[in-house]
Design an enzyme around this catalytic site. Sequence first.
Site, PDB file in Angstrom:
ATOM      1  N   TRP A 152     -18.345 -58.251 -17.952  1.00 33.81           N
ATOM      2  CA  TRP A 152     -19.192 -57.668 -18.995  1.00 33.81           C
ATOM      3  C   TRP A 152     -20.583 -57.300 -18.473  1.00 33.81           C
ATOM      4  O   TRP A 152     -21.428 -56.888 -19.238  1.00 33.81           O
ATOM      5  CB  TRP A 152     -19.348 -58.658 -20.154  1.00 33.81           C
ATOM      6  CG  TRP A 152     -18.059 -59.032 -20.811  1.00 33.81           C
ATOM      7  CD1 TRP A 152     -17.458 -58.388 -21.850  1.00 33.81           C
ATOM      8  CD2 TRP A 152     -17.203 -60.135 -20.487  1.00 33.81           C
ATOM      9  NE1 TRP A 152     -16.285 -59.018 -22.189  1.00 33.81           N
ATOM     10  CE2 TRP A 152     -16.105 -60.095 -21.367  1.00 33.81           C
ATOM     11  CE3 TRP A 152     -17.262 -61.155 -19.529  1.00 33.81           C
ATOM     12  CZ2 TRP A 152     -15.070 -61.039 -21.320  1.00 33.81           C
ATOM     13  CZ3 TRP A 152     -16.244 -62.085 -19.472  1.00 33.81           C
ATOM     14  CH2 TRP A 152     -15.158 -62.024 -20.363  1.00 33.81           C
ATOM     15  N   ASP A 153     -20.838 -57.488 -17.187  1.00 37.13           N
ATOM     16  CA  ASP A 153     -22.160 -57.229 -16.604  1.00 37.13           C
ATOM     17  C   ASP A 153     -23.238 -58.096 -17.254  1.00 37.13           C
ATOM     18  O   ASP A 153     -24.349 -57.645 -17.521  1.00 37.13           O
ATOM     19  CB  ASP A 153     -22.533 -55.744 -16.727  1.00 37.13           C
ATOM     20  CG  ASP A 153     -23.706 -55.363 -15.810  1.00 37.13           C
ATOM     21  OD1 ASP A 153     -23.983 -56.117 -14.861  1.00 37.13           O
ATOM     22  OD2 ASP A 153     -24.334 -54.323 -16.050  1.00 37.13           O
ATOM     23  N   TYR A 154     -22.919 -59.368 -17.482  1.00 38.43           N
ATOM     24  CA  TYR A 154     -23.895 -60.316 -18.008  1.00 38.43           C
ATOM     25  C   TYR A 154     -24.665 -60.988 -16.862  1.00 38.43           C
ATOM     26  O   TYR A 154     -24.872 -62.199 -16.861  1.00 38.43           O
ATOM     27  CB  TYR A 154     -23.201 -61.368 -18.873  1.00 38.43           C
ATOM     28  CG  TYR A 154     -22.811 -60.891 -20.250  1.00 38.43           C
ATOM     29  CD1 TYR A 154     -23.665 -60.095 -21.000  1.00 38.43           C
ATOM     30  CD2 TYR A 154     -21.603 -61.266 -20.822  1.00 38.43           C
ATOM     31  CE1 TYR A 154     -23.312 -59.667 -22.271  1.00 38.43           C
ATOM     32  CE2 TYR A 154     -21.242 -60.855 -22.096  1.00 38.43           C
ATOM     33  CZ  TYR A 154     -22.101 -60.047 -22.811  1.00 38.43           C
ATOM     34  OH  TYR A 154     -21.758 -59.618 -24.083  1.00 38.43           O
ATOM     35  N   ASP A 155     -25.053 -60.178 -15.887  1.00 41.94           N
ATOM     36  CA  ASP A 155     -25.791 -60.712 -14.746  1.00 41.94           C
ATOM     37  C   ASP A 155     -27.028 -61.476 -15.209  1.00 41.94           C
ATOM     38  O   ASP A 155     -27.612 -61.180 -16.244  1.00 41.94           O
ATOM     39  CB  ASP A 155     -26.186 -59.601 -13.783  1.00 41.94           C
ATOM     40  CG  ASP A 155     -26.898 -58.441 -14.460  1.00 41.94           C
ATOM     41  OD1 ASP A 155     -26.889 -58.361 -15.702  1.00 41.94           O
ATOM     42  OD2 ASP A 155     -27.460 -57.606 -13.740  1.00 41.94           O
TER      43      ASP A 155
END
Length: 809
Positions: free
Chosen positions: A476-479
């Site tokens: 989810w690109d929750y970097d």
Amino acid sequence: MPYSDPVTPRRSRAATIAVNLLAVVLVIFGLPIFGGGIWLIILGGSWYYALAGIGLLATAYALFHRSMAAVWVYVLTFAGTVIWAFWEAGFNWWAQVPRLVAPTLVLVLVLATIPALHRLGARRAGSTLPLIALVGLLFAQAFSGQPAWAQEQSSTEPAPQPDALPTEPPSAPVTFQMPEVGADWPAYGGTHHATRYSPLSQITPENVAGLRKVWEFRTGDMPEGDARYSNQNTPLKIGDQVLICSAMNKIISLDPRTGAENWRFDPQVPQEAIPYNATCRGLAYYASPTLAEDEPCAERVIMNTLDARLIAVDTRTGALCQGFGSSGTVDLEEGIGHTVPGWYAPTSPPTIVRNIAVVHSQVRDGQRRDAPSGVIRGYDAETGELAWAWDMGRPGETGLPPEGETYTRGTPNVWTIASGDNELGLVYLPHGVPSVDYWGGMRSEIENEYSTALVALDVETGQVAWHYQTVHYDVWDYDLGSQGSLIDFPTPDGPVPALILPTKLGMFFIFNRETGELLVEVEERPVPQGGVEPERLSPTQPFVVDFPNTLKPDIEERHMWGMTPLDQLWCRIQFRRANYDGIYTPPSVDRDWIQYPGYNGGSDWGGVAIDPVRGIMVANYNDAPNFNRLIPRDEADRRGAVPIDEPGAEDTPEGLNPQADTPFAIKVNAGWRVGLTGLLCKEPPYGGIMAIDLATREVLWDKPFGTARKNGPFGIPSMLPLDIGTPNNAGAVVTASGLIFIAAATDDLIRAMDIATGEVLWQDALPAGGQAGPAMYEVDGVQYLIINAGGHNFMETPIGDYFIAYALP
């Protein structure tokens, strides 16, 4: 000859035209509302729009037939609208804008036809009573589901803690001595502990209203052509100078009293090196413990450049430090392998712990699986020599890769700012996602272990001391975009040296910073499954359960927004057509899926600010979804999705990331915008700011953050000075006098707020977006506030090259 009034026929003709024109308008809007409403009903949504469409068309029909029934039908339609609007959204006035503003305007216009209808000899409504009754009966179907005020609240029940938070002790470095915060602001977050706290107290809640701009400096570094500039610099103040860096990495020394330029160093970064945008978040200050004070480069600033160089510059002269690297420069592309300008592009400053400058880099997202490495490297801050490299794909190997090899490609990178503990000799690195962001089928076991994880490295050896993963198998690109903040955290057993890590999911993970032991309770909860990788998704995800968060309840159809009922209806249809099972809905290819919060949710690079005396943490945050879809490779090729290292990459459509070498590209609608108006599909607020008592774990206050003054449909500023809660990026500074200073929002304002109540006590309009963290310093007994107004292309705020300082008269 009888008298004839020539005005009466003209009035009748005008009345006829006016009534017919309104009827036509109602048909124009009524048909799509009715048709879209039927579609929404088929999708399982609200009945209101179909019924409102019937009401509009029935009103138009009666107007065409010169019947007073038009008025009664629309009054009934409007009454049903009001009841439905408050049933769905309660007294949330921003939510009522698309529900009530346009219908109220139509009500005024319909009521205005009464004189015209009388003049035209309108028929009584009696003959159309069945029509009125039908509309009334149909509207009864619109009210389903629970009213807004019955929904569950999102706040976590606080867990009382007995201990007060002590004052943060100054770090005790073994070698390099960082100046104390107060007169100086020696690091991005104040110190490498990143509390963003100033002990200065000259500016108080009582006198802050008198704050005035005392100087303004422009770097002259502005975009040319279609170059994207978004400087996010937090200045340093060391001794008798302010040190800044421009969007294209020009280092400039200023007089802290007047803003007059002392010197500048231009590393000549080429435009093609710009990644997402041109930005320099900060500089790293270092004072040599071995060189005499009058020797060249006894004091220096070290900077990463967009074209992947590590540069050291003498703070007195602006000259390169000749004993550092090769005549002042280290090539950060050494060992990286295949790359092109803008792909491997450091934007954040190094963090210096025990004479080691820890360096990391942004790697542009979504281009291809075979991306440059996310390797972390430590360089001697005196000589520029490589001390170690932590390459997760080569465990135990701490030097350069062997000839012909590279650091492991595609591994998670650290694009944000690290924090450090000189006493423990640890640096804390918030990691992102491996390449690519939204599909993980080719990730290695070690990448899955360190993805979206906080990693503590020993700066003497480059070895992992501890790590913790905040999202399992992140697609989810929750970097992790926020710098961790180091404090003494209150526990039942007394204060513990801790690290608070904000996340894009709006949760705050709190660790014993020496051991990595959690100081908050974390629960593994089941999350939605399915999507394109059902066999690889984690069945659970970690949730912090005993500390406040900014995570909101799952969105529902009634949370859709827009400027009018039409675009709100369109957003509702999109909502019903999309895949959405709540937080962590997996990526899908068959149709769009809603990601909430989106990748710009929660806290981003600004981090949090902490008053260690009062024991209060201040966190600004975002609250907006994304609307995404995985695109099969053949379709992506047809659409022109080309990765950054191939010809034609510049023509890839906006919002489409190629994710080459994998089965899917990704289409991202960040913020979930309506195409025509540019407004967001979710109702406001889109951002907020909160204060948390760390000892009691209670939310002291939580409010929307950012006004509507620079936001509006079609990109037209509304100039409404009303708190709508805008997207916001960059953090705050808190002071000993109990003030919060913050810009960050998209309304181009910098504010002073009371830390006890959240009340805005002072504000000033900036000439460009303030998406940068402010700093605080003192000279000659005068306290100064300084902010970089550089703007931000992603936030759609005006671009600028301003550094502005404020003080009391």
